[in-house]
Design an enzyme around this catalytic site. Structure first.
Site, mmCIF file in Angstrom:
data_model
loop_
_atom_site.group_PDB
_atom_site.id
_atom_site.type_symbol
_atom_site.label_atom_id
_atom_site.label_comp_id
_atom_site.label_asym_id
_atom_site.label_seq_id
_atom_site.Cartn_x
_atom_site.Cartn_y
_atom_site.Cartn_z
ATOM 1 N N HIS A 41 0.007 -12.015 1.089
ATOM 2 C CA HIS A 41 -1.007 -11.180 0.444
ATOM 3 C C HIS A 41 -1.683 -11.874 -0.733
ATOM 4 O O HIS A 41 -2.891 -11.763 -0.930
ATOM 5 C CB HIS A 41 -0.361 -9.864 -0.020
ATOM 6 C CG HIS A 41 -1.322 -8.739 -0.148
ATOM 7 N ND1 HIS A 41 -0.933 -7.419 -0.068
ATOM 8 C CD2 HIS A 41 -2.649 -8.702 -0.362
ATOM 9 C CE1 HIS A 41 -1.982 -6.639 -0.219
ATOM 10 N NE2 HIS A 41 -3.026 -7.389 -0.420
ATOM 11 N N TYR A 44 0.851 -1.185 0.000
ATOM 12 C CA TYR A 44 0.000 0.000 0.000
ATOM 13 C C TYR A 44 0.887 1.234 0.000
ATOM 14 O O TYR A 44 1.515 1.566 0.986
ATOM 15 C CB TYR A 44 -0.922 0.018 1.213
ATOM 16 C CG TYR A 44 -1.875 -1.144 1.330
ATOM 17 C CD1 TYR A 44 -2.209 -1.924 0.218
ATOM 18 C CD2 TYR A 44 -2.450 -1.474 2.546
ATOM 19 C CE1 TYR A 44 -3.084 -2.988 0.328
ATOM 20 C CE2 TYR A 44 -3.343 -2.533 2.665
ATOM 21 C CZ TYR A 44 -3.642 -3.305 1.560
ATOM 22 O OH TYR A 44 -4.517 -4.360 1.684
ATOM 23 N N SER A 103 -13.432 -5.106 2.489
ATOM 24 C CA SER A 103 -14.472 -4.512 1.635
ATOM 25 C C SER A 103 -15.877 -4.993 2.005
ATOM 26 O O SER A 103 -16.667 -5.347 1.130
ATOM 27 C CB SER A 103 -14.185 -4.801 0.157
ATOM 28 O OG SER A 103 -13.000 -4.174 -0.258
ATOM 29 N N PRO A 104 -16.241 -4.999 3.296
ATOM 30 C CA PRO A 104 -17.597 -5.412 3.660
ATOM 31 C C PRO A 104 -18.663 -4.433 3.182
ATOM 32 O O PRO A 104 -19.853 -4.760 3.176
ATOM 33 C CB PRO A 104 -17.543 -5.471 5.197
ATOM 34 C CG PRO A 104 -16.500 -4.470 5.561
ATOM 35 C CD PRO A 104 -15.451 -4.598 4.484
ATOM 36 N N SER A 106 -22.698 1.386 0.881
ATOM 37 C CA SER A 106 -23.000 2.408 1.887
ATOM 38 C C SER A 106 -23.499 3.698 1.258
ATOM 39 O O SER A 106 -23.858 4.641 1.967
ATOM 40 C CB SER A 106 -21.758 2.700 2.729
ATOM 41 O OG SER A 106 -20.726 3.235 1.923
ATOM 42 N N GLY A 150 -18.627 -3.265 0.077
ATOM 43 C CA GLY A 150 -18.587 -3.257 -1.385
ATOM 44 C C GLY A 150 -17.780 -2.102 -1.928
ATOM 45 O O GLY A 150 -18.162 -1.446 -2.882
ATOM 46 N N ARG A 151 -16.622 -1.846 -1.286
ATOM 47 C CA ARG A 151 -15.736 -0.730 -1.644
ATOM 48 C C ARG A 151 -16.471 0.611 -1.579
ATOM 49 O O ARG A 151 -16.221 1.517 -2.371
ATOM 50 C CB ARG A 151 -15.094 -0.948 -3.010
ATOM 51 C CG ARG A 151 -14.288 -2.241 -3.071
ATOM 52 C CD ARG A 151 -13.333 -2.299 -4.247
ATOM 53 N NE ARG A 151 -12.612 -3.557 -4.278
ATOM 54 C CZ ARG A 151 -11.501 -3.819 -3.576
ATOM 55 N NH1 ARG A 151 -11.014 -2.889 -2.790
ATOM 56 N NH2 ARG A 151 -10.909 -4.988 -3.671
ATOM 57 N N GLY A 152 -17.384 0.717 -0.613
ATOM 58 C CA GLY A 152 -18.111 1.961 -0.384
ATOM 59 C C GLY A 152 -19.419 2.074 -1.136
ATOM 60 O O GLY A 152 -20.246 2.939 -0.834
ATOM 61 N N PHE A 153 -19.638 1.189 -2.093
ATOM 62 C CA PHE A 153 -20.817 1.304 -2.941
ATOM 63 C C PHE A 153 -22.100 0.974 -2.175
ATOM 64 O O PHE A 153 -23.124 1.644 -2.338
ATOM 65 C CB PHE A 153 -20.672 0.369 -4.145
ATOM 66 C CG PHE A 153 -21.662 0.632 -5.245
ATOM 67 C CD1 PHE A 153 -21.485 1.693 -6.112
ATOM 68 C CD2 PHE A 153 -22.763 -0.180 -5.429
ATOM 69 C CE1 PHE A 153 -22.391 1.942 -7.137
ATOM 70 C CE2 PHE A 153 -23.674 0.048 -6.444
ATOM 71 C CZ PHE A 153 -23.484 1.116 -7.302
#
Length: 330
Positions: free
Chosen positions: A128, A56, A207-208, A215, A210-213
C-alpha cells in the site's frame, strides 16, 4: 463491458474497476446493504475488478467484500493491499498509523486478508505504501513467496517512485502500480508512467474523479459528512478550492459539449490516456456506479484527449496533508 490487460502480458480485468474504500471508511456515513447491492450490480454489469485494503475500516471493508462475493469468487478479480498498520492509540488518543513492509508482516497480513475475504487466493496484492525502513527488495521477496505458495496471483505497488518500481520489478515481475491519476492529478506522467510503459506494468488509477469533485458531487467541504476526510483536504479549502472550482466548471462545459456527465468525461479521459490504464472510481451507491461504468462507452479522439488535458490543468493544492505527502512517490 470490455476487458483490459494489466500490462501487455498481464491478466484481463474489466476496463473500469470499482474502488470499495468509501463503503467502509474515510467518506462519511456507510450503508452495508447499499454497498453490497453496488458490488452485486457491478458484477452484473461486467465490472469484475474490486479494489480494497486491509486498512479500510480498518479490516471491515475486506469483510464486507468477502460477504458480498461469497459463492461468486470466480466472477471477481480481487485486489487488496497491506503495509499501513493502524493500531489503538494510548488511552483516549487517536489510532497510531505506521508503515510496515517487513517480510514477517507481509506474510501475516496476507493470511489475515485471506481470512477476512473468505478466499484461498488474492488476485492482485499491493504494497500500500513503500516502507522506508525496509528495502523494497525484501518486501517484494516475501510477496514473491506468497505467489509461489499460491496465495497471491500477481503483485503490485502503490504510490511508488520510478526508481522503486524498477528495483521491485528486478526481484519479481510487478503486474500493476496503483496511484492517483486523473485530469487534475497527472504527476505520474513525468517519470512513473514512462517507466510502466517501458517495463510492461499497468497503471491502476484511483480517484479518477478527483475524489468526486470533478464529477460535481460536491462544491464545498461543508456539503460533506462530518467524518469525511475530504473536508480537510488541501484541495478543498481556501484559495485552492476557489481555483479548483474553475477547473471543475471547465470539465462540466467540456462534458456538455459531448452530451455526457462530467464524471464520464473524466473517466473516459483516463481510459484514453493508455491502453494499460484501468481506472477504479470509488462509490458506495448503485446509481453512481452505473453512471461511472457508462464512461466505457464514451469515445474520445486523440485530438479531444489533448484538448481536454490542455484546458483542465493540474489542481491547486497537494493531494494530502504534509504527513500524507511524505508517504507517496518514494
Amino acid at each position: 463491458m470490455d476487458k483490459r490487460r494489466l500490462g501487455p502480458e498481464g491478466p484481463e480485468v474489466s476496463e473500469i474497476g470499482l474502488g470499495c474504500m468509501g463503503m467502509s471508511a474515510f467518506y462519511g456515513g456507510t450503508d452495508d446493504q447499499e454497498s453490497t447491492r453496488t458490488i452485486h450490480r457491478a458484477l452484473e454489469l461486467g465490472c469484475n475488478f474490486l479494489d480494497t485494503s486491509d486498512m479500510y475500516g480498518p479490516h471491515t471493508n475486506e469483510e464486507l467484500i468477502g460477504r458480498a462475493i461469497a459463492g461468486r469468487r470466480e466472477d471477481v478479480f480481487l485486489a487488496t493491499k497491506f503495509g499501513i498498520r493502524i493500531e489503538p492509540g494510548d488511552g483516549d488518543g487517536p489510532p497510531r498509523r505506521s508503515i510496515d513492509g517487513s517480510p514477517d508482516y507481509v506474510r501475516s497480513a496476507c493470511e489475515a486478508s485471506l481470512r477476512r475475504l473468505g478466499v484461498e487466493h488474492i488476485d492482485l496484492y499491493y504494497q500500500h505504501r513503500v516502507d522506508p525502513g525496509t528495502p523494497v527488495e525484501e518486501t517484494v521477496g516475501a510477496m514473491a513467496e506468497l505467489v509461489e505458495a499460491g496465495k497471491v496471483r500477481h503483485i503490485g505497488l502503490s504510490e511508488a517512485s520510478a526508481e522503486t518500481i524498477r528495483r521491485a520489478h528486478a526481484v519479481h515481475p510487478v503486474t500493476a502500480v496503483q496511484t492517483e491519476f486523473s485530469l487534475w492529478t497527472r504527476d505520474v506522467e513525468s517519470d512513473v508512467l514512462p517507466t510502466l510503459e517501458e517495463l510492461g506494468i499497468a497503471l491502476v488509477a484511483y480517484s479518477p474523479l478527483g475524489r468526486g469533485f470533478l464529477s460535481g458531487r460536491f462544491t464545498s467541504p461543508e456539503e460533506l459528512d462530518e467524518g469525511d476526510f475530504r473536508r480537510y483536504g488541501p484541495r478543498f479549502n481556501g484559495e485552492n478550492l476557489q481555483a479548483n472550482l474553475k477547473l471543475a466548471e471547465r470539465v462540466r462545459e467540456l462534458a456538455a459539449e459531448k452530451g455526457i456527465t462530467p464524471g464520464q468525461l473524466a473517466i473516459a479521459w483516463v481510459l484514453a490516456r493508455w491502453e494499460h490504464i484501468v481506472p477504479i472510481p470509488g462509490t458506495k451507491r448503485v446509481a453512481y456506479l452505473e453512471e461511472n461504468l457508462a464512461a466505457a462507452d464514451v469515445e474520445l479522439t486523440p485530438e479531444e484527449v489533448e484538448r481536454i488535458a490542455a484546458e483542465v490543468p493540474a489542481a491547486s493544492g497537494d493531494r494530502y496533508d504534509p504527513q500524507g505527502m511524505q508517504t507517496v512517490n518514494r
